[in-house]
Design a protein around this motif. Structure first.
Motif, short mmCIF file in Angstrom:
data_model
loop_
_atom_site.label_atom_id
_atom_site.label_comp_id
_atom_site.label_asym_id
_atom_site.label_seq_id
_atom_site.Cartn_x
_atom_site.Cartn_y
_atom_site.Cartn_z
N PHE A 14 93.73 43.64 90.17
CA PHE A 14 94.21 44.42 90.74
C PHE A 14 94.55 44.49 92.09
O PHE A 14 95.87 44.43 91.96
CB PHE A 14 93.85 45.85 90.75
N GLY A 15 93.40 44.39 92.90
CA GLY A 15 94.23 44.12 94.30
C GLY A 15 94.60 42.85 94.84
O GLY A 15 95.83 42.21 95.03
N LEU A 16 94.34 41.68 94.26
CA LEU A 16 94.48 40.45 93.58
C LEU A 16 96.17 40.00 93.17
O LEU A 16 97.07 39.35 93.92
CB LEU A 16 93.48 39.26 92.69
N LEU A 17 96.18 40.80 92.17
CA LEU A 17 97.61 41.16 91.69
C LEU A 17 98.53 41.42 92.60
O LEU A 17 99.76 40.34 92.66
CB LEU A 17 97.43 41.72 90.13
N GLY A 18 98.40 42.68 93.29
CA GLY A 18 98.94 43.05 94.12
C GLY A 18 99.34 41.87 95.52
O GLY A 18 100.47 42.33 95.73
N ILE A 19 97.95 41.64 96.16
CA ILE A 19 98.71 40.44 96.74
C ILE A 19 100.28 39.17 96.72
O ILE A 19 101.01 39.24 96.59
CB ILE A 19 97.68 39.59 97.35
N ILE A 20 99.81 38.88 94.72
CA ILE A 20 101.17 38.23 94.16
C ILE A 20 101.91 38.47 94.53
O ILE A 20 102.50 37.54 94.72
CB ILE A 20 100.22 37.33 93.30
N LEU A 21 102.07 39.63 94.40
CA LEU A 21 103.01 40.07 94.16
C LEU A 21 103.97 40.42 95.23
O LEU A 21 104.90 40.78 95.21
CB LEU A 21 102.96 41.95 92.89
N VAL A 22 102.82 41.26 96.02
CA VAL A 22 103.90 41.27 97.37
C VAL A 22 104.43 39.76 98.33
O VAL A 22 105.38 39.96 98.97
CB VAL A 22 102.48 42.16 98.36
N ARG A 23 103.06 38.64 98.07
CA ARG A 23 103.88 37.72 98.36
C ARG A 23 105.08 37.19 97.75
O ARG A 23 105.84 36.04 97.95
CB ARG A 23 102.50 36.47 98.69
N MET A 60 101.56 50.91 86.83
CA MET A 60 100.79 49.90 87.38
C MET A 60 101.69 49.39 88.73
O MET A 60 101.32 49.30 89.69
CB MET A 60 100.84 48.45 85.80
N MET A 61 103.03 49.25 88.47
CA MET A 61 103.64 48.84 89.98
C MET A 61 103.91 50.13 90.83
O MET A 61 103.64 49.70 91.85
CB MET A 61 105.16 48.05 89.40
N SER A 62 104.12 50.99 89.88
CA SER A 62 103.94 51.74 91.25
C SER A 62 102.45 52.18 92.01
O SER A 62 103.07 52.19 93.44
CB SER A 62 104.06 53.64 90.57
N THR A 63 101.21 51.89 91.60
CA THR A 63 100.60 51.91 92.35
C THR A 63 100.46 51.11 93.57
O THR A 63 100.01 51.10 94.67
CB THR A 63 98.73 51.69 91.58
N PHE A 64 101.46 49.42 93.07
CA PHE A 64 101.11 48.43 93.85
C PHE A 64 102.39 49.10 95.46
O PHE A 64 102.27 48.47 96.21
CB PHE A 64 101.54 47.33 93.51
N PHE A 65 103.19 49.76 95.23
CA PHE A 65 103.92 50.22 95.91
C PHE A 65 103.54 51.43 96.85
O PHE A 65 104.67 51.23 97.75
CB PHE A 65 105.74 50.24 95.31
N VAL A 66 103.23 52.14 96.60
CA VAL A 66 102.93 53.26 97.29
C VAL A 66 101.11 52.76 97.94
O VAL A 66 101.61 52.85 99.39
CB VAL A 66 102.09 54.44 96.28
N SER A 67 100.66 51.25 98.10
CA SER A 67 99.69 50.99 98.29
C SER A 67 100.39 50.58 100.04
O SER A 67 99.43 50.41 100.53
CB SER A 67 99.24 49.87 97.65
N PHE A 68 101.38 49.90 99.59
CA PHE A 68 101.78 48.94 100.55
C PHE A 68 102.48 49.95 102.05
O PHE A 68 102.79 49.41 102.95
CB PHE A 68 103.42 47.74 99.99
N ALA A 69 102.77 50.93 101.23
CA ALA A 69 104.17 51.61 102.15
C ALA A 69 103.21 52.95 102.67
O ALA A 69 103.26 52.46 104.00
CB ALA A 69 105.12 53.09 101.12
N ILE A 70 101.96 52.78 102.31
CA ILE A 70 100.53 53.16 103.15
C ILE A 70 99.82 52.52 104.44
O ILE A 70 99.86 52.69 105.57
CB ILE A 70 99.33 53.83 102.58
N SER A 76 104.91 37.16 106.24
CA SER A 76 104.19 37.59 105.02
C SER A 76 102.39 37.87 104.93
O SER A 76 102.26 38.80 104.29
CB SER A 76 104.39 36.30 103.78
N ILE A 77 102.36 37.58 106.57
CA ILE A 77 100.37 37.91 106.60
C ILE A 77 100.87 39.76 106.44
O ILE A 77 99.56 40.24 106.63
CB ILE A 77 100.39 37.39 107.70
N ASN A 78 102.06 39.88 107.26
CA ASN A 78 101.49 41.48 107.46
C ASN A 78 101.51 42.36 106.44
O ASN A 78 101.88 43.30 106.09
CB ASN A 78 102.68 41.73 108.70
N TYR A 79 102.97 41.76 105.78
CA TYR A 79 102.95 42.35 104.55
C TYR A 79 102.01 42.52 103.31
O TYR A 79 101.55 44.01 102.64
CB TYR A 79 104.32 41.76 103.75
N ILE A 80 101.13 41.36 103.60
CA ILE A 80 99.82 41.10 102.77
C ILE A 80 98.45 42.52 103.30
O ILE A 80 98.06 42.80 102.32
CB ILE A 80 99.01 39.75 102.71
#
Length: 160
Positions: free
Chosen positions: A8-17, A77-87, A102-106
């Motif tokens: 899920f972490g790798l998927l989140g990194i791909i989606l943030v990118r 599933m995406m909601s957890t990714f968005f909250v992780s990014f916001a935190i 993009s590095i700071n986003y990741i």
């Protein structure tokens, strides 16, 4: 459990990118009214569940409910990714390290994801589950308000 978290972490990194503007947009909406987003998100989760079950009763509504279930699970599933990014974004802003690369986003996503993963795995009874409910509700409500705002902006642009 650990392997699922890593995937899920790798998927989140791909989606943030791939979707940095969307992640940033949802995190801005999330920061405006946290409690309202949690309440609306929780209500929407219950409403979506009820509507999907109700539409699955009929033969005609079965394909609609299958598609609705797919969209619903994707949103959860995406909601957890968005909250992780916001935190993570909030933490990086608090240490005065904010730029739009993009590095700071990741990095923002990874910081938030690690923190949420640790909170979800707390061995105290019910703390992890309650945290997951709050995080998913917050993310789901923020996604709803972001989509609603973007829809209003789109209709305003068409009038001009």
């Amino acid at each position: 459990m650990i392997s699922v978290t890593i995937v899920f972490g790798l998927l989140g990194i791909i989606l943030v990118r791939l979707l940095p503007i969307q992640f940033n947009g949802v995190s801005v909406i999330m920061g405006k009214a946290v409690v309202k987003n949690i309440i609306v998100g929780f209500a929407l989760i219950i409403l979506f569940t009820f509507v999907i079950l109700l539409s699955a009763i009929t033969i005609i509504g079965l394909p609609i409910s299958a598609f609705g279930l797919l969209v619903f699970l994707l949103g959860l599933m995406m909601s957890t990714f968005f909250v992780s990014f916001a935190i993570g974004k909030k933490i990086l802003q608090s240490i005065k390290r904010s730029s739009a690369s993009s590095i700071n986003y990741i990095l923002s996503f990874l910081i938030g994801f690690v923190i949420l993963s640790l909170v979800f795995m707390v061995p105290v009874p019910y703390v992890g589950q309650i945290a997951q409910i709050v995080v998913v509700s917050l993310g789901f409500g923020s996604i709803y308000y972001t989509l609603r705002k973007k829809g209003l902006d789109l209709s305003d642009n068409q009038k001009i």
